[in-house]
Write a protein that holds these residues in place. Structure first.
Motif, PDB file in Angstrom:
ATOM      1  N   PHE A 144      55.932   9.010  42.971  1.00  0.00           N
ATOM      2  CA  PHE A 144      55.266   8.884  44.264  1.00  0.00           C
ATOM      3  C   PHE A 144      55.571  10.087  45.163  1.00  0.00           C
ATOM      4  O   PHE A 144      54.677  10.610  45.831  1.00  0.00           O
ATOM      5  CB  PHE A 144      55.692   7.576  44.937  1.00  0.00           C
ATOM      6  N   MET A 145      56.806  10.536  45.150  1.00  0.00           N
ATOM      7  CA  MET A 145      57.160  11.703  45.960  1.00  0.00           C
ATOM      8  C   MET A 145      56.446  12.948  45.445  1.00  0.00           C
ATOM      9  O   MET A 145      55.989  13.782  46.234  1.00  0.00           O
ATOM     10  CB  MET A 145      58.671  11.906  45.958  1.00  0.00           C
ATOM     11  N   GLY A 146      56.319  13.083  44.144  1.00  0.00           N
ATOM     12  CA  GLY A 146      55.564  14.203  43.577  1.00  0.00           C
ATOM     13  C   GLY A 146      54.094  14.153  43.948  1.00  0.00           C
ATOM     14  O   GLY A 146      53.477  15.189  44.238  1.00  0.00           O
ATOM     15  N   LEU A 147      53.509  12.944  43.947  1.00  0.00           N
ATOM     16  CA  LEU A 147      52.108  12.797  44.366  1.00  0.00           C
ATOM     17  C   LEU A 147      51.917  13.166  45.831  1.00  0.00           C
ATOM     18  O   LEU A 147      50.949  13.850  46.186  1.00  0.00           O
ATOM     19  CB  LEU A 147      51.634  11.362  44.125  1.00  0.00           C
ATOM     20  N   ILE A 148      52.825  12.722  46.670  1.00  0.00           N
ATOM     21  CA  ILE A 148      52.734  13.064  48.092  1.00  0.00           C
ATOM     22  C   ILE A 148      52.842  14.578  48.273  1.00  0.00           C
ATOM     23  O   ILE A 148      52.102  15.164  49.067  1.00  0.00           O
ATOM     24  CB  ILE A 148      53.827  12.344  48.906  1.00  0.00           C
ATOM     25  N   GLN A 149      53.719  15.213  47.527  1.00  0.00           N
ATOM     26  CA  GLN A 149      53.885  16.656  47.642  1.00  0.00           C
ATOM     27  C   GLN A 149      52.621  17.387  47.190  1.00  0.00           C
ATOM     28  O   GLN A 149      52.197  18.345  47.819  1.00  0.00           O
ATOM     29  CB  GLN A 149      55.080  17.107  46.824  1.00  0.00           C
ATOM     30  N   ARG A 150      51.991  16.924  46.111  1.00  0.00           N
ATOM     31  CA  ARG A 150      50.743  17.550  45.653  1.00  0.00           C
ATOM     32  C   ARG A 150      49.613  17.353  46.646  1.00  0.00           C
ATOM     33  O   ARG A 150      48.830  18.264  46.883  1.00  0.00           O
ATOM     34  CB  ARG A 150      50.344  16.986  44.299  1.00  0.00           C
ATOM     35  N   SER A 167      50.283  19.683  49.564  1.00  0.00           N
ATOM     36  CA  SER A 167      50.008  21.087  49.272  1.00  0.00           C
ATOM     37  C   SER A 167      48.514  21.344  49.077  1.00  0.00           C
ATOM     38  O   SER A 167      48.035  22.444  49.367  1.00  0.00           O
ATOM     39  CB  SER A 167      50.776  21.539  48.025  1.00  0.00           C
ATOM     40  N   ALA A 168      47.762  20.345  48.628  1.00  0.00           N
ATOM     41  CA  ALA A 168      46.321  20.524  48.479  1.00  0.00           C
ATOM     42  C   ALA A 168      45.621  20.522  49.844  1.00  0.00           C
ATOM     43  O   ALA A 168      44.642  21.241  50.052  1.00  0.00           O
ATOM     44  CB  ALA A 168      45.747  19.407  47.610  1.00  0.00           C
ATOM     45  N   VAL A 169      46.136  19.743  50.781  1.00  0.00           N
ATOM     46  CA  VAL A 169      45.535  19.669  52.103  1.00  0.00           C
ATOM     47  C   VAL A 169      45.897  20.897  52.930  1.00  0.00           C
ATOM     48  O   VAL A 169      45.068  21.438  53.660  1.00  0.00           O
ATOM     49  CB  VAL A 169      45.980  18.373  52.825  1.00  0.00           C
ATOM     50  N   ASN A 170      47.115  21.348  52.823  1.00  0.00           N
ATOM     51  CA  ASN A 170      47.562  22.488  53.646  1.00  0.00           C
ATOM     52  C   ASN A 170      47.356  23.773  52.946  1.00  0.00           C
ATOM     53  O   ASN A 170      47.593  24.329  52.145  1.00  0.00           O
ATOM     54  CB  ASN A 170      49.023  22.316  54.060  1.00  0.00           C
TER      55      ASN A 170
END
Length: 142
Positions: free
Chosen positions: A130-136, A139-142
């Protein structure tokens, strides 16, 4: 002082995650047993099977990501260790140092079943995923 704040944040998130997981403990285990026995419809699997543990990780680990962006993996790992300790000590005093050993005790038994192994691994692995998904997503949004 920064390390102290990270430890306090990890304690709060780990304890919150442990209490949420323990609240969903029995229903998720029973659903997994029914699914493995072939008693659940295939369309019910994504929603009913792991909804408790998956839902339990969302709010605490979003808070970990928002409040400790630079140290999110440290906070996540400490939170998981604290949650495993609290879940292992559910029938004992909270400060008993054998909590992590008690959590993994079903894996050392000779009668380990697939339900227990998947459930224990889900408690540990899902917050990392879940933390990896949030990080992706971030990074895709920013």
């Amino acid at each position: 002082m920064k390390l102290f704040r990270l430890v306090i944040l990890s304690l709060c998130i780990g304890y919150c995650y442990a209490n949420l997981v323990m609240a969903f403990d029995l229903p998720v285990t029973k659903q997994l047993e029914h699914w493995l026995a072939g008693q659940m419809d295939k369309q019910q699997i994504p929603w009913k099977l792991f909804s408790g543990v998956i839902g339990a990780a969302i709010i605490p680990f979003i808070c970990a990501y928002m409040y400790a962006r630079t140290h999110k993996w440290l906070v996540t790992m400490l939170s998981i260790i604290i949650a495993v300790h609290c879940i292992g000590n559910r029938h004992k005093t909270l400060w008993d140092y054998q909590g992590i050993v008690a959590f993994f005790e079903p894996l050392t038994a000779n009668t380990i079943n697939l339900t227990t192994a998947i459930y224990l691994l889900l408690i540990i692995v899902w917050p990392l995923i879940f933390m990896g998904l949030i990080q992706r997503i971030d990074s895709a949004v920013n």
